[in-house]
Design a protein around this motif. Structure first.
Motif, PDB file in Angstrom:
ATOM      1  N   GLU A 174     -19.831-109.523 -32.558  1.00  0.00           N
ATOM      2  CA  GLU A 174     -19.491-110.201 -31.319  1.00  0.00           C
ATOM      3  C   GLU A 174     -19.514-109.230 -30.128  1.00  0.00           C
ATOM      4  O   GLU A 174     -19.435-108.008 -30.313  1.00  0.00           O
ATOM      5  N   PRO A 175     -19.587-109.751 -28.884  1.00  0.00           N
ATOM      6  CA  PRO A 175     -19.668-108.889 -27.700  1.00  0.00           C
ATOM      7  C   PRO A 175     -18.517-107.893 -27.580  1.00  0.00           C
ATOM      8  O   PRO A 175     -18.684-106.823 -26.986  1.00  0.00           O
ATOM      9  N   ASN A 198     -25.844-118.044 -28.536  1.00  0.00           N
ATOM     10  CA  ASN A 198     -26.448-116.731 -28.777  1.00  0.00           C
ATOM     11  C   ASN A 198     -26.688-115.961 -27.478  1.00  0.00           C
ATOM     12  O   ASN A 198     -27.631-115.186 -27.382  1.00  0.00           O
ATOM     13  N   VAL A 199     -25.824-116.184 -26.493  1.00  0.00           N
ATOM     14  CA  VAL A 199     -25.982-115.543 -25.190  1.00  0.00           C
ATOM     15  C   VAL A 199     -26.028-114.022 -25.340  1.00  0.00           C
ATOM     16  O   VAL A 199     -26.900-113.345 -24.783  1.00  0.00           O
ATOM     17  N   ASP A 200     -25.092-113.492 -26.107  1.00  0.00           N
ATOM     18  CA  ASP A 200     -24.999-112.040 -26.261  1.00  0.00           C
ATOM     19  C   ASP A 200     -26.155-111.488 -27.079  1.00  0.00           C
ATOM     20  O   ASP A 200     -26.786-110.496 -26.696  1.00  0.00           O
ATOM     21  N   TYR A 201     -26.458-112.121 -28.209  1.00  0.00           N
ATOM     22  CA  TYR A 201     -27.461-111.572 -29.118  1.00  0.00           C
ATOM     23  C   TYR A 201     -28.841-111.530 -28.485  1.00  0.00           C
ATOM     24  O   TYR A 201     -29.577-110.546 -28.621  1.00  0.00           O
ATOM     25  N   GLY A 202     -29.197-112.578 -27.749  1.00  0.00           N
ATOM     26  CA  GLY A 202     -30.479-112.569 -27.062  1.00  0.00           C
ATOM     27  C   GLY A 202     -30.591-111.402 -26.104  1.00  0.00           C
ATOM     28  O   GLY A 202     -31.670-110.835 -25.906  1.00  0.00           O
ATOM     29  N   HIS A 203     -29.457-111.025 -25.510  1.00  0.00           N
ATOM     30  CA  HIS A 203     -29.447-109.908 -24.559  1.00  0.00           C
ATOM     31  C   HIS A 203     -29.541-108.568 -25.281  1.00  0.00           C
ATOM     32  O   HIS A 203     -30.303-107.686 -24.884  1.00  0.00           O
ATOM     33  N   TRP A 204     -28.772-108.409 -26.360  1.00  0.00           N
ATOM     34  CA  TRP A 204     -28.784-107.129 -27.084  1.00  0.00           C
ATOM     35  C   TRP A 204     -30.175-106.816 -27.631  1.00  0.00           C
ATOM     36  O   TRP A 204     -30.602-105.656 -27.612  1.00  0.00           O
ATOM     37  N   LEU A 205     -30.873-107.829 -28.128  1.00  0.00           N
ATOM     38  CA  LEU A 205     -32.197-107.582 -28.700  1.00  0.00           C
ATOM     39  C   LEU A 205     -33.172-107.037 -27.664  1.00  0.00           C
ATOM     40  O   LEU A 205     -34.072-106.266 -27.999  1.00  0.00           O
ATOM     41  N   ARG A 206     -32.992-107.410 -26.403  1.00  0.00           N
ATOM     42  CA  ARG A 206     -33.874-106.881 -25.355  1.00  0.00           C
ATOM     43  C   ARG A 206     -33.722-105.365 -25.218  1.00  0.00           C
ATOM     44  O   ARG A 206     -34.684-104.668 -24.909  1.00  0.00           O
ATOM     45  N   PHE A 207     -32.495-104.884 -25.431  1.00  0.00           N
ATOM     46  CA  PHE A 207     -32.268-103.433 -25.351  1.00  0.00           C
ATOM     47  C   PHE A 207     -33.125-102.686 -26.362  1.00  0.00           C
ATOM     48  O   PHE A 207     -33.576-101.566 -26.095  1.00  0.00           O
ATOM     49  N   LEU A 208     -33.352-103.276 -27.532  1.00  0.00           N
ATOM     50  CA  LEU A 208     -34.075-102.585 -28.596  1.00  0.00           C
ATOM     51  C   LEU A 208     -35.536-102.357 -28.247  1.00  0.00           C
ATOM     52  O   LEU A 208     -36.186-101.497 -28.849  1.00  0.00           O
ATOM     53  N   LEU A 209     -36.060-103.098 -27.295  1.00  0.00           N
ATOM     54  CA  LEU A 209     -37.443-102.881 -26.852  1.00  0.00           C
ATOM     55  C   LEU A 209     -37.581-101.626 -25.999  1.00  0.00           C
ATOM     56  O   LEU A 209     -38.669-101.047 -25.919  1.00  0.00           O
ATOM     57  N   ILE A 210     -36.492-101.198 -25.361  1.00  0.00           N
ATOM     58  CA  ILE A 210     -36.620-100.145 -24.351  1.00  0.00           C
ATOM     59  C   ILE A 210     -35.693 -98.952 -24.573  1.00  0.00           C
ATOM     60  O   ILE A 210     -35.799 -97.948 -23.864  1.00  0.00           O
ATOM     61  N   THR A 211     -34.774 -99.046 -25.533  1.00  0.00           N
ATOM     62  CA  THR A 211     -33.872 -97.925 -25.785  1.00  0.00           C
ATOM     63  C   THR A 211     -33.442 -97.942 -27.251  1.00  0.00           C
ATOM     64  O   THR A 211     -33.853 -98.820 -28.012  1.00  0.00           O
ATOM     65  N   ASP A 212     -32.630 -96.975 -27.645  1.00  0.00           N
ATOM     66  CA  ASP A 212     -32.207 -96.861 -29.043  1.00  0.00           C
ATOM     67  C   ASP A 212     -30.736 -97.246 -29.177  1.00  0.00           C
ATOM     68  O   ASP A 212     -30.021 -97.404 -28.192  1.00  0.00           O
ATOM     69  N   ILE A 216     -21.657 -97.728 -35.577  1.00  0.00           N
ATOM     70  CA  ILE A 216     -20.443 -97.053 -36.021  1.00  0.00           C
ATOM     71  C   ILE A 216     -19.903 -97.784 -37.241  1.00  0.00           C
ATOM     72  O   ILE A 216     -19.468 -98.938 -37.140  1.00  0.00           O
ATOM     73  N   GLU A 217     -19.933 -97.134 -38.377  1.00  0.00           N
ATOM     74  CA  GLU A 217     -19.533 -97.740 -39.653  1.00  0.00           C
ATOM     75  C   GLU A 217     -18.010 -97.672 -39.816  1.00  0.00           C
ATOM     76  O   GLU A 217     -17.480 -97.124 -40.773  1.00  0.00           O
ATOM     77  N   ARG A 218     -17.316 -98.206 -38.804  1.00  0.00           N
ATOM     78  CA  ARG A 218     -15.856 -98.235 -38.833  1.00  0.00           C
ATOM     79  C   ARG A 218     -15.392 -99.333 -37.902  1.00  0.00           C
ATOM     80  O   ARG A 218     -15.958 -99.527 -36.820  1.00  0.00           O
ATOM     81  N   SER A 219     -14.376-100.066 -38.302  1.00  0.00           N
ATOM     82  CA  SER A 219     -13.865-101.150 -37.459  1.00  0.00           C
ATOM     83  C   SER A 219     -13.129-100.580 -36.257  1.00  0.00           C
ATOM     84  O   SER A 219     -12.206 -99.776 -36.411  1.00  0.00           O
ATOM     85  N   LEU A 220     -13.545-101.022 -35.064  1.00  0.00           N
ATOM     86  CA  LEU A 220     -12.928-100.548 -33.822  1.00  0.00           C
ATOM     87  C   LEU A 220     -12.142-101.645 -33.118  1.00  0.00           C
ATOM     88  O   LEU A 220     -11.724-101.487 -31.971  1.00  0.00           O
ATOM     89  N   GLY A 221     -11.944-102.753 -33.799  1.00  0.00           N
ATOM     90  CA  GLY A 221     -11.191-103.854 -33.229  1.00  0.00           C
ATOM     91  C   GLY A 221     -11.169-105.010 -34.196  1.00  0.00           C
ATOM     92  O   GLY A 221     -11.598-104.895 -35.349  1.00  0.00           O
ATOM     93  N   ALA A 222     -10.657-106.139 -33.711  1.00  0.00           N
ATOM     94  CA  ALA A 222     -10.548-107.320 -34.563  1.00  0.00           C
ATOM     95  C   ALA A 222     -11.030-108.546 -33.805  1.00  0.00           C
ATOM     96  O   ALA A 222     -10.687-108.758 -32.633  1.00  0.00           O
ATOM     97  N   PHE A 223     -11.834-109.341 -34.490  1.00  0.00           N
ATOM     98  CA  PHE A 223     -12.368-110.597 -33.969  1.00  0.00           C
ATOM     99  C   PHE A 223     -11.508-111.733 -34.499  1.00  0.00           C
ATOM    100  O   PHE A 223     -11.304-111.866 -35.696  1.00  0.00           O
ATOM    101  N   ARG A 224     -10.981-112.538 -33.580  1.00  0.00           N
ATOM    102  CA  ARG A 224     -10.082-113.617 -33.974  1.00  0.00           C
ATOM    103  C   ARG A 224     -10.878-114.907 -34.168  1.00  0.00           C
ATOM    104  O   ARG A 224     -11.610-115.347 -33.277  1.00  0.00           O
ATOM    105  N   VAL A 225     -10.711-115.504 -35.337  1.00  0.00           N
ATOM    106  CA  VAL A 225     -11.387-116.755 -35.669  1.00  0.00           C
ATOM    107  C   VAL A 225     -10.349-117.871 -35.740  1.00  0.00           C
ATOM    108  O   VAL A 225      -9.374-117.773 -36.499  1.00  0.00           O
ATOM    109  N   HIS A 226     -10.535-118.901 -34.939  1.00  0.00           N
ATOM    110  CA  HIS A 226      -9.652-120.065 -34.985  1.00  0.00           C
ATOM    111  C   HIS A 226     -10.467-121.305 -34.695  1.00  0.00           C
ATOM    112  O   HIS A 226     -11.638-121.229 -34.317  1.00  0.00           O
TER     113      HIS A 226
END
Length: 312
Positions: A174-175, A198-212, A216-226
Motif C-alpha cells: 500500500e502507499p 490501483n491509483v498508487d500501483y499505476g504510478h509506482w510502475l511508471r517509476f520503474l521505467l526511468i529509475t531503480d 526493505i525486507e522488514r515491516s516498517l508499519g502496519a496496514f489496517r484492514v476493516h
C-alpha cells in the motif's frame, strides 16, 4: 523546505486518524512536514487533526470532494520535501520507518523509489482466511521467481512484473509503505484521475521505467484492514470487474510512456500483454486459486501462526 513530506489524504477518518498522526510524530527522524488534505469530511476528522499542536502539521480542507486521485495529487502539489511518503488515515508507521526508507536513497543514488514489508492490523471480525493469501505477503509472486532483493534495477523489475503477474498484483504494497524521490515526477506525471483501486500501483510502475528501486525486507508499519476500507471492498464482484478495466488502463499508460522514453522492448512486451490479456492473466489467477485451496486444506495448522504474527 524539508527533507521528507509525509502526505496524508483524508476523508471521514475519525476512527483511526489519531493513531496515524501520532505514529508520524513519534518518528526518530525529524526533518519532515505532515501534509494533511481533507476531502470535505463530514465527521469529526478535522477536530481530531486540529487537536494536535505541532508546527510540522499543515492542514488543507477541500470545499468539495475531489475524489481519491484528486486528493492525492493535491497532497503532492502542496508538498515541499525532496522525498515523498504517503500515509493513509487507517495505517501506522513504526518509529524508524522514515529514517530507514530515507537511508536507501542515501546509500544508493540510483534508487528513485523504495518500499518495504508491512504488518496487518485486522479489524471488524475479518478472518485470517479472508486476507491471508492476498494481503499478507504482496511480494510473494516475485519472490517465488527469485526476483526480489535490496537493490532492484527498475526496468528488469518491470520486465519481471510483465512476465510473472506483477501487472495484476500490487507487489509494492500500500502507499503507506512506499517513498519516492520527487525529482522524477516531471517524467512520471501525477496520479491518474481515471483510476480508483490501483491509483498508487499505476504510478509506482511508471517509476520503474526511468529509475531503480529498493526493497526493505522488514515491516516498517502496519496496514489496517476493516470492512469499510478500499482494499476490503475489492472483494465485491463489481469492484473486481472495475479492477480488470483499470489494469488495462495502467498497461496502456505504461506502453505509451515506454515509447516516449525509448524503451521499445518493454513497449512491445506491454503491447503483447494487451492483445493476450486474459491468456496471460489466467495462470496468475489459477496460481492464486490453487494456493487458496491448499491453504484452506491446511488452515488448522496455518491460521494460528497467522494470528500470532499479526496479533489477531
Amino acid at each position: 523546505m524539508c527533507e521528507v513530506s509525509v502526505c496524508m489524504p483524508t476523508y471521514n477518518g475519525e476512527r483511526y486518524i489519531r493513531d496515524s498522526i501520532e505514529s508520524v510524530l513519534m518518528q526518530d527522524f525529524q526533518d519532515y512536514e505532515l501534509i494533511i488534505v481533507d476531502d470535505a469530511s463530514t465527521d469529526s476528522t478535522l477536530e481530531i487533526i486540529n487537536s494536535f499542536n505541532d508546527h510540522r502539521i499543515r492542514l488543507h480542507q477541500n470545499e468539495a470532494s475531489v475524489g481519491i486521485p484528486g486528493n492525492w495529487n493535491l497532497c503532492l502539489a502542496k508538498s515541499k520535501g525532496r522525498y515523498i511518503k504517503y500515509l493513509f488515515q487507517d495505517d501506522i508507521l513504526y518509529p524508524d520507518c522514515i529514517s530507514t526508507m530515507l537511508d536507501t536513497f542515501k546509500t544508493d543514488m540510483r534508487v528513485g523509489i523504495s518500499f518495504s514489508k508491512r504488518d496487518l492490523l485486522v479489524e471488524d471480525g475479518i478472518t485470517a482466511r479472508d486476507m491471508y493469501l492476498h494481503m499478507k505477503d504482496l511480494q510473494k509472486p516475485l519472490k517465488r521467481k527469485g526476483k526480489m532483493g535490496p537493490y532492484l534495477p527498475g526496468r528488469e523489475l518491470l520486465e519481471s512484473c510483465i512476465k510473472y503477474g506483477g501487472l495484476y498484483f500490487n507487489f509494492f504494497a500500500e502507499p503507506s509503505f512506499v517513498m519516492f524521490d520527487s525529482k522524477w515526477l516531471a517524467r512520471t506525471g501525477p496520479f491518474d484521475n481515471r483510476l480508483r483501486q490501483n491509483v498508487d500501483y499505476g504510478h509506482w510502475l511508471r517509476f520503474l521505467l526511468i529509475t531503480d528501486a529498493s526493497y526493505i525486507e522488514r515491516s516498517l508499519g502496519a496496514f489496517r484492514v476493516h470492512k469499510k476500507s478500499e482494499s476490503f471492498g475489492r472483494r465485491i464482484p463489481m469492484m473486481k470487474f472495475k479492477a480488470l478495466w483499470e489494469e488495462q488502463v495502467i498497461i496502456e499508460g505504461l506502453r505509451r510512456m515506454a515509447i516516449h522514453e525509448g524503451v521499445h522492448d518493454i513497449a512491445s512486451s506491454l503491447e503483447n500483454r494487451q492483445k493476450w490479456f486474459i491468456f496471460f492473466r489466467f495462470p496468475f489467477i489459477l496460481q492464486q486459486r490453487l494456493e487458496r485451496f491448499l491453504w484452506t486444506a491446511n488452515k488448522t495448522e496455518m491460521a494460528p501462526s497467522f494470528r500470532r504474527e499479526n496479533g489477531v
